[in-house]
Design an enzyme around this catalytic site. Structure first.
Site, PDB file in Angstrom:
ATOM      1  NE  ARG A   1      -8.651  13.944 -18.496  1.00 17.17           N
ATOM      2  CZ  ARG A   1      -9.514  13.670 -17.524  1.00 17.17           C
ATOM      3  NH1 ARG A   1      -9.779  12.414 -17.234  1.00 17.17           N
ATOM      4  NH2 ARG A   1     -10.109  14.631 -16.859  1.00 17.17           N
TER       5      ARG A   1
ATOM      6  CB  SER B   1      -8.186  13.634 -13.408  1.00 19.28           C
ATOM      7  OG  SER B   1      -9.277  13.373 -12.549  1.00 19.28           O
ATOM      8  CG  HIS B   2      -9.949   9.303 -12.483  1.00 21.01           C
ATOM      9  ND1 HIS B   2     -10.631  10.457 -12.791  1.00 21.01           N
ATOM     10  CD2 HIS B   2     -10.468   8.338 -13.277  1.00 21.01           C
ATOM     11  CE1 HIS B   2     -11.532  10.194 -13.737  1.00 21.01           C
ATOM     12  NE2 HIS B   2     -11.451   8.910 -14.041  1.00 21.01           N
TER      13      HIS B   2
ATOM     14  CE  LYS C   1      -9.414  17.835 -13.871  1.00 21.74           C
ATOM     15  NZ  LYS C   1      -9.839  17.299 -12.545  1.00 21.74           N
TER      16      LYS C   1
ATOM     17  CG  ASP D   1      -9.549  12.500  -7.802  1.00 23.62           C
ATOM     18  OD1 ASP D   1      -9.278  13.335  -6.909  1.00 23.62           O
ATOM     19  OD2 ASP D   1      -9.907  12.856  -8.945  1.00 23.62           O
TER      20      ASP D   1
ATOM     21  CG  ASP E   1      -7.290  16.080  -9.907  1.00 20.71           C
ATOM     22  OD1 ASP E   1      -8.005  15.104  -9.601  1.00 20.71           O
ATOM     23  OD2 ASP E   1      -7.724  17.060 -10.549  1.00 20.71           O
TER      24      ASP E   1
ATOM     25  CG  ASP F   1     -10.938  16.958  -8.911  1.00 14.62           C
ATOM     26  OD1 ASP F   1     -10.846  15.709  -8.832  1.00 14.62           O
ATOM     27  OD2 ASP F   1     -11.007  17.569  -9.996  1.00 14.62           O
ATOM     28  NE  ARG F   2     -13.103  11.803  -9.730  1.00 21.41           N
ATOM     29  CZ  ARG F   2     -13.111  10.478  -9.629  1.00 21.41           C
ATOM     30  NH1 ARG F   2     -14.088   9.859  -9.014  1.00 21.41           N
ATOM     31  NH2 ARG F   2     -12.138   9.770 -10.145  1.00 21.41           N
TER      32      ARG F   2
ATOM     33  CG  HIS G   1     -16.193  16.284  -9.072  1.00 20.75           C
ATOM     34  ND1 HIS G   1     -15.046  17.044  -9.013  1.00 20.75           N
ATOM     35  CD2 HIS G   1     -15.970  15.360 -10.035  1.00 20.75           C
ATOM     36  CE1 HIS G   1     -14.167  16.607  -9.901  1.00 20.75           C
ATOM     37  NE2 HIS G   1     -14.704  15.575 -10.525  1.00 20.75           N
TER      38      HIS G   1
END
Length: 472
Positions: free
Chosen positions: A27, A116-117, A126, A250, A252, A254-255, A337
């Site tokens: 990242r 991500s967020h 990832k 979020d 991407d 995944d949450r 998650h």
């Protein structure tokens, strides 16, 4: 995918900032310490790593909706192909669908281009090999391989694959609502915008979607459902539309965060407790994995439901690894998650978690009724304190070694968590940003204040320059 971008073997690779190789992923800042040239080199390195670890030399790749993600995906694909890897491009989809697509296409690995967020100025990568995350020490070795340019060469292929309809059909085939539901979904202008309407209509919901258009500037609010302020619009819309529940994703996808019909935000640890009770009703005696940030209600519910609780370090990669190691039927963490090997794949999948929640809502009179037997104690959200990356681990090490907190039991699974008879407190180093992460829970409001003051006292003693004034 777009036009190819070529990076020759003689091109000079910019100096690699080791700090972009974090515990869970890569990242960095777009155009600064993360450039297409660096992503290309990482693709070469990861492809080489896969060829040395596995006989399956194919990788599924996908991306989020950030402006920089398409260019990074092109660079990643070319790096993988130049190392002899066959690439399956899944396009713009939520992160869980990249892992789903890798499974369905029998790929040896998966890589997602996503920030991500994080704010739009960030992006990242990832990784997974097989069904396990590629993280921790493996990422450090990948950094070393990039620096040394220790790459294999080859001529891999490239093909596109649309996995969206296949995913929707499979989820809809196993999720059964006992009554129609009206649902508000907040996509936060993230990658879930390409999936949510189609998926939740397919399982039988009347769907109202907020911020469905994918927009990397996130013009409406930051796409992080773990932060209560980001759920204000969702909570209001649920009440205004007389919806049965609300879901937020979020950046991407995944949450997930959930809201009841009353517009109340439900902490993800209480949601995990609800899921545990449901899973253990069919899988008694099985293990449930959860992270150190989760409240007491998770352990209580798992034990009361006849399950085996297992506490993990925070991080979706840690949760998935422990789920696989312990053959757990459920795993989750406070950030939102969740993975459900009981009826699904061992991947953390926010959209699937949302369908499982709605399945339970359809069996109850109201969403809020599902949580009435799961104790809600006075607690804080995650509290983040800015600190330099090179200091945060030293502060935790010093705190673990020297903290003077009486009458509590210390747990060093991840940072330091002190459990008292009437509550607990946690401080750990964030693995995704230059911050300390704290959370507190107690039986009463005064007990919560006392525990927070104890931690504040110790942090001020060890690092008096930290900005602690805003979290008491």
């Amino acid at each position: 995918m777009g036009p190819a971008t070529h990076f020759g073997e003689t091109d000079v690779l910019p100096e690699i900032d080791a700090s972009i190789f974090r515990a869970y992923d890569v990242r960095g800042l777009v155009g600064e310490n993360l450039t297409p040239e660096i992503v290309h080199a990482i693709g070469c390195a990861f492809g080489t790593e896969l060829r040395e670890r596995s006989n399956n030399h194919s990788v599924a790749i996908g991306r989020d909706g950030r402006e920089s993600s398409l260019g990074y995906l092109v660079a990643l694909a070319e790096g993988l192909r130049q190392s002899g890897i066959d690439v399956i491009d899944l396009g713009l989809i939520p992160t869980p669908l990249v892992h789903y697509g890798a499974l369905k296409q029998n790929a040896g690995a998966a890589v997602v281009v996503t920030g991500s967020h994080n704010p739009s100025s960030y992006n990242g990568l990832k990784f997974a090999i097989g069904h396990l995350p590629f993280s921790g020490k493996a990422l450090l070795s990948l950094h070393d391989r990039v620096v040394r340019r220790n790459f294999r060469s080859g001529e891999g292929s490239l093909r596109n694959y649309d996995v969206l309809d296949e995913y929707v059909d499979e989820v809809a085939s196993q999720i059964h609502l006992e009554k129609p539901l009206k649902v508000v979904i907040d996509c936060g202008n993230g990658a879930s915008g390409v999936l949510s309407r189609k998926l939740f209509e397919a399982i039988g919901c009347d769907v109202y979607v907020l911020y469905e258009e994918v927009d990397s500037t996130f013009p409406n609010h930051h796409p992080d459902p773990a932060v209560p302020a980001n759920l204000i619009d969702l909570r209001k819309a649920v009440v205004e539309h007389h919806a049965d529940a609300g879901l937020a994703f979020d950046g991407d996808g995944d949450r997930v965060g959930v809201v009841t019909e009353k517009g109340e935000n439900v902490w993800s640890d209480r949601l995990l407790a609800l899921f545990a009770r449901d899973v253990l009703s069919r899988q008694p005696g099985s293990t449930v994995v959860f992270d150190v940030k989760c409240g007491v209600s998770v352990r209580e519910t798992v034990v009361e439901s006849g399950g085996v609780p297992f506490v993990s370090a925070t991080g979706h990669t840690n949760i998935k690894q422990r789920v696989c190691q312990h053959n757990a039927m459920l795993g989750g963490e406070f950030s939102g998650h969740f993975c459900f090997p009981d009826r699904w794949y061992a991947i953390d999948d926010a959209a699937y978690a949302g369908t499982r929640f709605l399945e339970l809502v359809s069996k109850a009179s109201k969403a809020s009724e599902l949580f009435k037997d799961i104790v809600q104690r006075p607690a804080t959200p995650e509290i983040l304190i800015p600190v330099e990356d090179n200091r945060k681990f030293e502060i935790i090490k010093h705190l673990t070694r020297c903290a003077s907190i009486d009458d509590g039991t210390a747990d060093n699974t991840d940072g330091i968590r002190i459990d008292f008879e009437d509550g607990w407190g946690l401080v750990r180093a964030s693995n995704t940003s230059p911050k300390l992460s704290l959370r507190f829970e107690a039986e009463t409001g005064p007990a919560l204040s006392r525990i927070k003051c104890l931690f504040k006292r110790e942090l001020e003693r060890i690092a008096p320059d930290l900005s602690l004034k805003d979290w008491l």
